[in-house]
Design a protein around this motif. Structure first.
Motif, mmCIF file in Angstrom:
data_model
loop_
_atom_site.group_PDB
_atom_site.id
_atom_site.type_symbol
_atom_site.label_atom_id
_atom_site.label_comp_id
_atom_site.label_asym_id
_atom_site.label_seq_id
_atom_site.Cartn_x
_atom_site.Cartn_y
_atom_site.Cartn_z
ATOM 1 N N LEU A 226 0.828 -1.211 0.000
ATOM 2 C CA LEU A 226 0.000 0.000 0.000
ATOM 3 C C LEU A 226 0.862 1.261 0.000
ATOM 4 O O LEU A 226 0.542 2.244 -0.685
ATOM 5 C CB LEU A 226 -0.926 -0.003 1.219
ATOM 6 C CG LEU A 226 -2.149 -0.913 1.121
ATOM 7 C CD1 LEU A 226 -2.788 -1.095 2.496
ATOM 8 C CD2 LEU A 226 -3.173 -0.327 0.135
ATOM 9 N N SER A 227 1.961 1.236 0.757
ATOM 10 C CA SER A 227 2.867 2.388 0.761
ATOM 11 C C SER A 227 3.472 2.599 -0.625
ATOM 12 O O SER A 227 3.573 3.740 -1.093
ATOM 13 C CB SER A 227 3.978 2.178 1.801
ATOM 14 O OG SER A 227 3.454 2.210 3.106
ATOM 15 N N ASN A 228 3.867 1.509 -1.260
ATOM 16 C CA ASN A 228 4.423 1.628 -2.613
ATOM 17 C C ASN A 228 3.393 2.189 -3.585
ATOM 18 O O ASN A 228 3.717 3.035 -4.431
ATOM 19 C CB ASN A 228 4.918 0.265 -3.095
ATOM 20 C CG ASN A 228 6.119 -0.236 -2.315
ATOM 21 O OD1 ASN A 228 6.873 0.559 -1.760
ATOM 22 N ND2 ASN A 228 6.297 -1.541 -2.243
ATOM 23 N N LEU A 229 2.156 1.721 -3.462
ATOM 24 C CA LEU A 229 1.093 2.235 -4.325
ATOM 25 C C LEU A 229 0.841 3.709 -4.023
ATOM 26 O O LEU A 229 0.570 4.513 -4.939
ATOM 27 C CB LEU A 229 -0.182 1.415 -4.128
ATOM 28 C CG LEU A 229 -1.343 1.713 -5.076
ATOM 29 C CD1 LEU A 229 -0.937 1.529 -6.538
ATOM 30 C CD2 LEU A 229 -2.532 0.804 -4.750
ATOM 31 N N GLY A 230 0.946 4.087 -2.751
ATOM 32 C CA GLY A 230 0.799 5.495 -2.389
ATOM 33 C C GLY A 230 1.835 6.364 -3.074
ATOM 34 O O GLY A 230 1.540 7.477 -3.536
ATOM 35 N N HIS A 231 3.066 5.866 -3.185
ATOM 36 C CA HIS A 231 4.111 6.624 -3.875
ATOM 37 C C HIS A 231 3.820 6.759 -5.364
ATOM 38 O O HIS A 231 4.147 7.782 -5.970
ATOM 39 C CB HIS A 231 5.468 5.951 -3.657
ATOM 40 C CG HIS A 231 6.019 6.138 -2.278
ATOM 41 N ND1 HIS A 231 6.328 7.383 -1.764
ATOM 42 C CD2 HIS A 231 6.304 5.229 -1.290
ATOM 43 C CE1 HIS A 231 6.793 7.244 -0.531
ATOM 44 N NE2 HIS A 231 6.781 5.954 -0.220
ATOM 45 N N ASP A 241 -5.656 10.013 -3.405
ATOM 46 C CA ASP A 241 -5.464 8.557 -3.503
ATOM 47 C C ASP A 241 -4.203 8.127 -2.748
ATOM 48 O O ASP A 241 -4.180 7.078 -2.084
ATOM 49 C CB ASP A 241 -5.350 8.132 -4.973
ATOM 50 C CG ASP A 241 -6.662 8.249 -5.719
ATOM 51 O OD1 ASP A 241 -7.722 8.074 -5.084
ATOM 52 O OD2 ASP A 241 -6.642 8.521 -6.930
ATOM 53 N N ALA A 242 -3.158 8.942 -2.862
ATOM 54 C CA ALA A 242 -1.922 8.647 -2.138
ATOM 55 C C ALA A 242 -2.166 8.681 -0.637
ATOM 56 O O ALA A 242 -1.716 7.796 0.102
ATOM 57 C CB ALA A 242 -0.837 9.655 -2.521
ATOM 58 N N TYR A 243 -2.906 9.711 -0.181
ATOM 59 C CA TYR A 243 -3.231 9.827 1.241
ATOM 60 C C TYR A 243 -3.970 8.573 1.727
ATOM 61 O O TYR A 243 -3.665 8.023 2.790
ATOM 62 C CB TYR A 243 -4.094 11.072 1.482
ATOM 63 C CG TYR A 243 -4.473 11.309 2.922
ATOM 64 C CD1 TYR A 243 -3.734 12.163 3.734
ATOM 65 C CD2 TYR A 243 -5.579 10.656 3.491
ATOM 66 C CE1 TYR A 243 -4.078 12.366 5.062
ATOM 67 C CE2 TYR A 243 -5.927 10.853 4.814
ATOM 68 C CZ TYR A 243 -5.173 11.710 5.599
ATOM 69 O OH TYR A 243 -5.518 11.903 6.917
ATOM 70 N N GLY A 244 -4.932 8.106 0.926
ATOM 71 C CA GLY A 244 -5.716 6.931 1.304
ATOM 72 C C GLY A 244 -4.854 5.687 1.464
ATOM 73 O O GLY A 244 -5.021 4.918 2.419
#
Length: 320
Positions: A226-231, A241-244
């Motif tokens: 999820l952190s990688n997707l946030g980046h 979307d990144a915040y989520g």
């Protein structure tokens, strides 16, 4: 195969073992498949069995040293174990290709990727030659090879090697799902670093989909994906979307609990995404929590401490 005379010569390394808790270690040794020659020798004398078990203990000490990031000690133990196995049992012993794999990973952990690939290629060659049906170990070796290619910035070869692992997995997603998740996450990160965000998004979503199909939830790895997707979203300018993604990753890490570097990273991620959204007070709140963890985890000159302090400075600059 070496004769008893060769074995006697090889045993000169055994005094090196005197500080090991041999008795307790031998009681907990798992069963492994042995090469055909080792079977023959073990059947003829208990001495070979004792020697083999001792060599395994040396190898396991090396693996434990690697987990503690004592890479020099790891190399020393693994090299000793490899010499012991090769001298007495030859390359066909199952533990030999595993040692080559661990030695390759040890070099990769020290950013010595070319040397890592030498060991990993040898590991795969021996595994494929003597234990062709051991698909899971071949997948593990290929993943280690691919990450070493990434370290050399050879993304084309890394992707090709990941695809080799995916071919071995085939339709056996249930049996090898944990490896599938690692491959998809690694490919997503590689494309993220290369600025290929659409492909990164695709692979990270595949990782999340497979994580959702695990019998037991892996909260730590899900938080990482999820952190990688946030980046990815952050680089695309999709800040909500990144915040989520970052918030969901943080919630998972908080459920895991404890004083962990991963939790500090999540606080930093939240701090910086809030900063970009100009929510400065919220940003500082998260970064102060990261700073609190940093003081418990690291010395003041550690790089992670510098990252957190720099992020706090950026927030203060934005508030001016």
């Amino acid at each position: 195969m070496r004769n008893a005379c060769s074995l006697a010569k090889t045993k000169t390394c055994l005094p090196y073992m005197k500080n090991f808790r041999l008795q307790s270690a031998l009681l907990t040794l798992p069963a492994y498949n042995f090469g055909s020659k080792a079977k023959t020798l073990r059947g003829s004398t208990d001495e070979f069995k004792r020697f083999e078990e001792t060599a395994k203990i040396v190898a396991m000490e090396g693996i434990e040293a690697s987990k503690k990031t004592d890479y020099e000690k790891c190399h020393e133990f693994l090299s000793t174990a490899l010499d012991m196995f090769l001298t007495v049992f030859g390359e066909e012993h199952a533990f030999v290709y595993q040692i080559y794999n661990h030695m390759g990973k040890n070099y990769a952990d020290r950013w010595r990727y070319k040397e890592a690939l030498d060991y990993l290629n040898k590991s795969y060659e021996l595994c494929d030659q003597h234990y062709p049906d051991n698909v899971e170990d071949k997948i593990k070796i290929l993943i280690n090879m691919a990450t070493s290619f990434e370290g050399l910035n050879n993304c084309a070869e890394a992707e090709a090697t990941y695809n080799r692992a995916l071919e071995l997995i085939g339709e056996n997603h249930v049996e090898y799902r944990s490896h599938l998740i690692v491959i998809f996450n690694n490919l997503g990160c590689m494309f993220l670093r290369n600025g290929e965000y659409a492909q990164a998004h695709t692979y990270l979503n595949k990782a999340l989909t497979n994580l959702g199909q695990l019998v037991t939830e892996d909260k730590a790895f899900k938080a990482k994906v999820l952190s990688n997707l946030g980046h990815v979203f952050r680089e695309q300018g999709k800040l909500p979307d990144a915040y989520g993604c970052f918030k969901e990753a943080l919630d998972l890490e908080m459920e895991i609990g404890g004083v962990r570097p991963e939790l500090a990273v999540c606080y930093n991620n939240m701090g910086m995404i809030c900063n970009e959204q100009r929510n400065f007070d919220e940003a500082l709140n998260y970064l102060k929590k990261a700073r609190e963890l940093d003081t418990q985890l690291y010395a003041e000159d550690h790089a992670s401490v510098g990252v957190t302090l720099n992020n706090m400075a950026l927030v203060y600059m934005g508030m001016e």
